[in-house]
Design a protein around this motif. Structure first.
Motif, short mmCIF file in Angstrom:
data_model
loop_
_atom_site.label_atom_id
_atom_site.label_comp_id
_atom_site.label_asym_id
_atom_site.label_seq_id
_atom_site.Cartn_x
_atom_site.Cartn_y
_atom_site.Cartn_z
N VAL A 56 0.85 -1.20 0.00
CA VAL A 56 0.00 0.00 0.00
C VAL A 56 0.88 1.24 0.00
O VAL A 56 1.75 1.39 0.86
CB VAL A 56 -0.93 0.07 1.24
CG1 VAL A 56 -2.00 1.13 1.03
CG2 VAL A 56 -1.58 -1.27 1.53
N GLN A 57 0.65 2.10 -0.96
CA GLN A 57 1.36 3.39 -0.97
C GLN A 57 0.47 4.40 -0.27
O GLN A 57 -0.66 4.63 -0.68
CB GLN A 57 1.67 3.83 -2.39
CG GLN A 57 2.49 5.11 -2.41
CD GLN A 57 3.08 5.37 -3.78
OE1 GLN A 57 3.84 4.56 -4.29
NE2 GLN A 57 2.70 6.47 -4.38
N PHE A 58 1.00 4.98 0.80
CA PHE A 58 0.18 5.86 1.64
C PHE A 58 0.31 7.33 1.25
O PHE A 58 1.19 7.71 0.49
CB PHE A 58 0.53 5.65 3.12
CG PHE A 58 -0.51 4.79 3.77
CD1 PHE A 58 -0.46 3.43 3.67
CD2 PHE A 58 -1.60 5.37 4.43
CE1 PHE A 58 -1.45 2.64 4.21
CE2 PHE A 58 -2.58 4.59 4.98
CZ PHE A 58 -2.52 3.22 4.87
N GLU A 59 -0.58 8.12 1.85
CA GLU A 59 -0.59 9.57 1.59
C GLU A 59 0.57 10.26 2.30
O GLU A 59 0.93 11.37 1.95
CB GLU A 59 -1.92 10.19 2.01
CG GLU A 59 -2.38 9.90 3.45
CD GLU A 59 -3.19 8.61 3.55
OE1 GLU A 59 -3.14 7.79 2.62
OE2 GLU A 59 -3.87 8.44 4.58
N ASP A 60 1.12 9.62 3.32
CA ASP A 60 2.31 10.17 3.99
C ASP A 60 2.89 9.08 4.89
O ASP A 60 2.31 7.99 5.03
CB ASP A 60 1.99 11.45 4.78
CG ASP A 60 0.91 11.25 5.85
OD1 ASP A 60 0.76 10.12 6.34
OD2 ASP A 60 0.20 12.23 6.16
N ILE A 62 3.20 9.09 8.08
CA ILE A 62 2.46 8.88 9.33
C ILE A 62 1.40 7.80 9.09
O ILE A 62 1.23 6.88 9.89
CB ILE A 62 1.78 10.19 9.80
CG1 ILE A 62 2.83 11.29 9.98
CG2 ILE A 62 1.02 9.95 11.11
CD1 ILE A 62 2.22 12.66 10.32
N GLY A 63 0.70 7.93 7.96
CA GLY A 63 -0.29 6.91 7.61
C GLY A 63 0.37 5.55 7.41
O GLY A 63 -0.18 4.52 7.82
#
Lengths: 379, 274
Positions: A56-60, A62-63
């Motif tokens: 999963v590629q996250f929005e940042d 922290i996520g």
């Protein structure tokens, strides 16, 4: 479903790290693109779906780390990889992983800082950040690979330690190793030691999610197992429920730290060269240790009794071994790719000043620089 | 102290009651509606994970008799994303507040909706940061006086329904704690629906917002009942102003492939087995 592709490969360190994660059983990876760690994500984006895992590629960042903790609590071996700026963003949730005892691996392919710094330039500037960056009292495990092979081997070891101690484990690679190409030997899956977290054996009604065994590590039920566990980042009792008492804080923080402190000597890993009779001890890690070994060999050719202590675990720090090796010797040299970080730990453990060779900018130390320091230290 | 024969002994950790919330607060009603919904749907409680962030609403996860996790401030959604993606058999339910989900966690909210991860989000909106003492937040109406907006709030509030709808949520509803039955029904639908479902619940913060704006708990409850109007409107028209009008209802209910469903096709393309 084995993730291990045995064979001989000519690859870079980030690639080896990704394959090490798969061999260790990692089936969930979340990250945000960042130089010089992006290649780990790119490799796992290809490989995880092949073995039934999730990328999963996250929005940042922290996520990314929050989702890794969620996946860990869902029973998965989970990892994220980033560089210094991403670690800065992750640190609060790394504290959550420590507090809720979520096994996970955090890879930091270190680049020059502070701030955006030198994104493609290797450095060892985050070795204190990973130790002290999250708030409160914590013990941390951090490993420092010095080769592409170790990017593979130590990623597996990082997973094993995280599962054994139920704690986040850092793999602290300098970008020089992350981007270095050399030969990687991947063994057959059956030849790789894999450690899995302890599971509870009793009835769900009797389960105390944070009641530790004698090793101070509680068995871990996961979501969906039927144990109806509750975990919080608040100070909590053995049931996992918030406990705001003085005793509750004292008991929990001591246990979380002591499960690692008490086992420190078992966790510590270092490699020693010519330390049996050395007058001058060089302490180094990561890419720097390779230059240091070359320098120590040249010093030996000159008749200088030099030795090398190459740190594999940065944390826990091998206080006792450094104290033993430096007692009564002529000089101690510390070389690292920063402006003075682990050198302070060496000075503290050796209880003396040392010759320090800082290095800023992406190029590692040349063996000659370290050799010159050995010659100075001998006098 | 276990209340004998508690009606929610199946879905709540009744031994942890009474809860910490203030008298007149709406969060107990939200918890009640969630507990009812869990029991009435007959969903396998071993396959639900209740996840919350920080703040008053964030304490809800600690009272629910499912697997539960109280994360850091703003990070319930990415944590839930990790659960839902790594374990498609588990339904993550996020219960948290407006500050947690739309201020510090706002970026995660829009991205979770965009990804369409299969989860239900129940957001209690009390128009302020209750636990820290009623400071203004991303939902506080303009001109409201709070401890950190002593001359009146100079910012504009988000319309949560419009925001989440535009980010791609497949189910979006809004109720108040004075509308517990339709709230429960929306929660039941969200529990069984596949995709990113979002329910906003307007709740009174009697100790914070109410006290500072000279509203008694009863005033606040009456106001929710008076200002709350059920209307069939587009999400962008779903006004939410506690002084004038709060439009309630189900605004979005569509079907879209979830993240995990799409990931399964990716796995097949990669030659793997899920």
């Amino acid at each position: 479903m084995s993730g291990t592709q045995a064979g001989r490969f000519f690859v870079h360190g980030d690639w080896a790290c990704a394959e090490g994660a798969l061999a260790a059983g990692c089936r969930f990876y979340a990250a945000y693109p960042i130089t010089p760690a992006t290649e780990i994500a790119e490799r796992l984006a290809v490989r995880l779906p092949q073995v039934g895992g999730k990328f999963v590629q996250f929005e940042d960042e922290i996520g990314a780390i929050a989702s890794v903790i969620g996946a860990s609590y869902s029973g998965q071996k989970a990892m994220t990889a980033t560089s210094g700026p991403g670690i800065s963003l992750m640190l609060e949730n790394i504290g959550l992983a420590v507090m809720t005892e979520a096994p996970c691996v955090v890879v930091n392919v270190m680049r020059g800082g502070p701030s955006t710094g030198q994104p493609t330039g290797g450095a060892q500037g985050d070795v204190m950040q990973c130790r002290w960056g999250t708030h409160g009292d914590t013990e941390i495990i951090a490993l420092a690979p010095q080769s592409v092979q170790e990017m593979f081997d130590l990623t597996i070891h990082a997973f094993n330690l995280s599962e054994r101690y139920r704690t986040p484990v850092f793999l602290m690679a300098d970008a020089n190793i992350g981007h270095l190409y050399e030969t990687l030997e991947v063994p057959e899956a059956k030849g790789i030691e894999i450690v899995d977290r302890k599971k509870p054996t009793g009835k769900p009604a009797d389960y105390r999610a944070f009641k530790a065994d004698d090793d101070l590590v509680p068995p871990m039920a996961c979501f969906g197992d039927g144990y109806r566990l509750y975990a919080t980042g608040l100070t909590h009792n053995e049931k996992g429920y918030p406990d705001m008492s003085v005793e509750g804080q004292d008991r929990l923080v001591r246990r979380l730290c002591d499960k690692i402190r008490r086992d420190a000597q078992r966790i510590e890993m270092a490699e020693e060269h010519y330390t049996g009779d050395c007058d001058v001890l060089v302490v180094a890690y990561g890419i720097t240790a390779r230059s240091a070994l070359s320098a120590v060999k040249k010093a030996r050719e000159e008749g200088i009794k030099a030795g090398l202590l190459r740190l594999v675990t940065l944390w826990p720090f091998p206080d006792r071994r450094i104290e033993e090796l430096t007692r009564g010797i002529k000089g101690v040299v510390v070389a690292e790719m920063n402006y003075g970080q682990l050198v302070r730990e060496v000075e503290r453990a050796a209880m003396r000043r040392v010759d320090f060779l800082p290095k800023l900018g992406e190029n590692p130390h040349m063996p000659e620089e370290i050799l010159a320091a050995i010659r100075r230290a001998k006098k | 102290m276990t209340p004998p024969g508690h009606p929610h002994s199946k879905s709540l950790r009744v031994e942890r009651l009474p809860h910490i919330w203030c008298q007149g607060c709406g969060l107990g009603i939200v918890l009640h509606a969630y507990a009812d919904a869990l029991e009435e749907t007959g969903i396998d409680l071993d396959k639900v994970a209740t996840i919350s962030g920080i703040g008053c609403a964030g304490r809800a996860s600690g009272y629910v008799n499912t697997d539960a996790f109280h994360t850091t401030h703003g990070r319930a959604l990415p944590f839930a994303t990790g659960v839902g993606i790594s374990r498609p058999d588990i339904k993550p339910v996020v219960i948290s507040g407006d500050g947690d989900l739309f201020s510090i966690g706002g970026n995660h909210l829009i991205h979770a909706a965009r990804r369409n991860v299969d989860m239900l989000v129940i957001c209690s909106n009390n128009f302020n940061y209750g636990m820290t003492g009623a400071q203004f937040g991303p939902t506080t109406p303009s001109e409201t006086k709070t401890p950190t907006s002593p001359y009146g709030n100079i910012e504009n509030p988000f319309n949560l329904v419009a925001l989440v709808s535009s980010a791609g949520a497949t189910m979006v509803s809004r109720w108040t704690s004075m509308h517990p039955i339709p709230l429960k029904n929306s929660i039941k639908r969200g529990l069984t629906k596949k995709g990113f479902s979002f329910i906003e619940v307007i709740t009174p913060c009697t100790t914070g917002y109410g006290r500072l704006n000279r509203l008694t708990p009863l005033d606040m409850m009456r106001r929710l009942r008076e200002k709350g109007k059920i209307k069939q409107v587009a999400p962008t028209e779903a006004v939410c102003d506690p002084r004038h009008e709060i439009i309630l209802g189900d605004f979005i209910d569509v079907e879209k492939p979830t993240y995990n469903e799409v990931f399964e096709t990716l796995t097949k393309r990669a030659g793997g087995e899920s």
